[in-house]
Scaffold this active site. Structure first.
Site, PDB file in Angstrom:
ATOM      1  N   ASP A  23       0.866  -1.180   0.000  1.00  0.00           N
ATOM      2  CA  ASP A  23       0.000   0.000   0.000  1.00  0.00           C
ATOM      3  C   ASP A  23       0.906   1.233   0.000  1.00  0.00           C
ATOM      4  O   ASP A  23       2.139   1.116  -0.042  1.00  0.00           O
ATOM      5  CB  ASP A  23      -0.939  -0.007   1.211  1.00  0.00           C
ATOM      6  CG  ASP A  23      -2.277   0.682   0.911  1.00  0.00           C
ATOM      7  OD1 ASP A  23      -2.247   1.825   0.395  1.00  0.00           O
ATOM      8  OD2 ASP A  23      -3.339   0.105   1.191  1.00  0.00           O
ATOM      9  N   GLY A  34       4.515   1.665  -1.721  1.00  0.00           N
ATOM     10  CA  GLY A  34       4.733   2.053  -3.102  1.00  0.00           C
ATOM     11  C   GLY A  34       3.471   2.585  -3.751  1.00  0.00           C
ATOM     12  O   GLY A  34       2.494   2.904  -3.070  1.00  0.00           O
ATOM     13  N   ASP A  35       3.490   2.644  -5.074  1.00  0.00           N
ATOM     14  CA  ASP A  35       2.396   3.194  -5.867  1.00  0.00           C
ATOM     15  C   ASP A  35       1.986   2.155  -6.898  1.00  0.00           C
ATOM     16  O   ASP A  35       2.761   1.815  -7.796  1.00  0.00           O
ATOM     17  CB  ASP A  35       2.868   4.474  -6.568  1.00  0.00           C
ATOM     18  CG  ASP A  35       1.824   5.093  -7.476  1.00  0.00           C
ATOM     19  OD1 ASP A  35       0.711   4.530  -7.597  1.00  0.00           O
ATOM     20  OD2 ASP A  35       2.107   6.147  -8.075  1.00  0.00           O
ATOM     21  N   PHE A  36       0.759   1.623  -6.788  1.00  0.00           N
ATOM     22  CA  PHE A  36       0.380   0.530  -7.689  1.00  0.00           C
ATOM     23  C   PHE A  36       0.158   0.974  -9.133  1.00  0.00           C
ATOM     24  O   PHE A  36      -0.008   0.141 -10.026  1.00  0.00           O
ATOM     25  CB  PHE A  36      -0.814  -0.280  -7.180  1.00  0.00           C
ATOM     26  CG  PHE A  36      -2.036   0.496  -6.745  1.00  0.00           C
ATOM     27  CD1 PHE A  36      -2.497   1.603  -7.423  1.00  0.00           C
ATOM     28  CD2 PHE A  36      -2.757   0.058  -5.630  1.00  0.00           C
ATOM     29  CE1 PHE A  36      -3.640   2.285  -7.027  1.00  0.00           C
ATOM     30  CE2 PHE A  36      -3.910   0.728  -5.221  1.00  0.00           C
ATOM     31  CZ  PHE A  36      -4.347   1.846  -5.925  1.00  0.00           C
ATOM     32  N   HIS A  88     -12.798  -0.685  -7.772  1.00  0.00           N
ATOM     33  CA  HIS A  88     -13.987   0.179  -7.887  1.00  0.00           C
ATOM     34  C   HIS A  88     -13.663   1.650  -7.632  1.00  0.00           C
ATOM     35  O   HIS A  88     -14.495   2.519  -7.931  1.00  0.00           O
ATOM     36  CB  HIS A  88     -15.102  -0.302  -6.971  1.00  0.00           C
ATOM     37  CG  HIS A  88     -14.933   0.036  -5.513  1.00  0.00           C
ATOM     38  ND1 HIS A  88     -15.980   0.022  -4.628  1.00  0.00           N
ATOM     39  CD2 HIS A  88     -13.838   0.382  -4.772  1.00  0.00           C
ATOM     40  CE1 HIS A  88     -15.557   0.349  -3.431  1.00  0.00           C
ATOM     41  NE2 HIS A  88     -14.263   0.572  -3.487  1.00  0.00           N
TER      42      HIS A  88
END
Length: 249
Positions: free
Chosen positions: A123, A149-151, A169
């Site tokens: 996350d 991190g950054d997905f 969503h």
């Protein structure tokens, strides 16, 4: 005295909805919903228009509100974990990567029920900082790797399964596709993707998912999807929808 209904608003009660009620019925959600007409007229995100930033940047700038939101998601996770772990066999995997897994409630539940499985909790860095003490308190620090991190950029590599609960969503098709492609490129051969989300009925009957769909319009610009829409979204990212498993929740 307390009643069964009021007990749900007690902070530490099992299945507490206190923080969810605070977050969804107040806090940043309330003024954003008050700006709903902006979304109706323009299709744009009411939250962004009202606050001048998206909700994720707002949470970075307002850590106290972010803590309430994360607590609300943790409480809601506790209410659905049993349904998820009882209906799906996670023992088939060596490593499960929980993408956008918040404070680790879901991956903790999965690992407690499947002692041979290892996990990765992924996350935003500030969320992971809040998750680590809870992972340690659950006695799973040796089996759950925590990664910030950054997905949209990348996700941890090497998982046999990648699970996302209430993540896709939040985003439109383009951004969802970016997340899904990152998972696809990093998972092992024959890996599986598991999405935990509402599935909107193809017909017009009332359904709670349709209210949540409005909430996504107001708050994030995302949306709830039908089974057909999920199949199309997954196919665009290189996946094939194999089955939909309904829960009672």
């Amino acid at each position: 005295g307390q009643t069964p209904l009021s007990e749900t608003l007690v902070t530490d009660a099992p299945g507490s909805l206190r923080w969810f009620a605070v977050s969804e019925l107040g806090q940043e959600h309330y003024p954003a919903w008050g700006n709903l007409m902006h979304s109706v007229k323009t299709g744009e995100i009411a939250f962004d228009n009202f606050f001048g930033a998206d909700v994720w940047k707002y949470f970075q700038q307002n850590p106290e509100d972010a803590a309430v939101f994360n607590n609300s998601m943790s409480n809601m996770t506790a209410a659905v974990n049993e349904a998820i772990t009882s209906l799906y066999d996670f023992s088939q995997f060596g490593t499960v990567v929980d993408v956008g897994g918040g404070h680790g409630g879901l991956i903790t539940a999965i690992l407690k029920k499947n002692p041979e499985v290892k996990g990765v909790l992924f996350d935003a860095p500030e969320v992971i900082e809040g998750a680590r003490p809870k992972i340690e308190a659950a006695g799973l620090a040796d089996r759950i790797e925590t990664v910030g991190g950054d997905f949209f950029t990348s996700v941890p590599a090497g998982g046999d399964a990648y699970i996302m609960k209430w993540i896709i969503h939040d985003w439109d098709d383009e951004k969802s596709n970016a997340i899904l492609r990152n998972c696809r490129s990093r998972m092992r051969a024959n890996g599986k993707l598991i999405l935990v989300d509402s599935v909107v009925p193809e017909t017009d009957e009332p359904h709670f998912s349709k209210f949540i769909d409005l909430n996504m319009l107001v708050m994030t610009g995302g949306k709830e999807r039908t089974e057909t829409e999920f199949a199309e979204l997954l196919a665009a990212a290189g996946f094939k929808l194999l089955r939909v498993i309904p829960t009672e929740l």
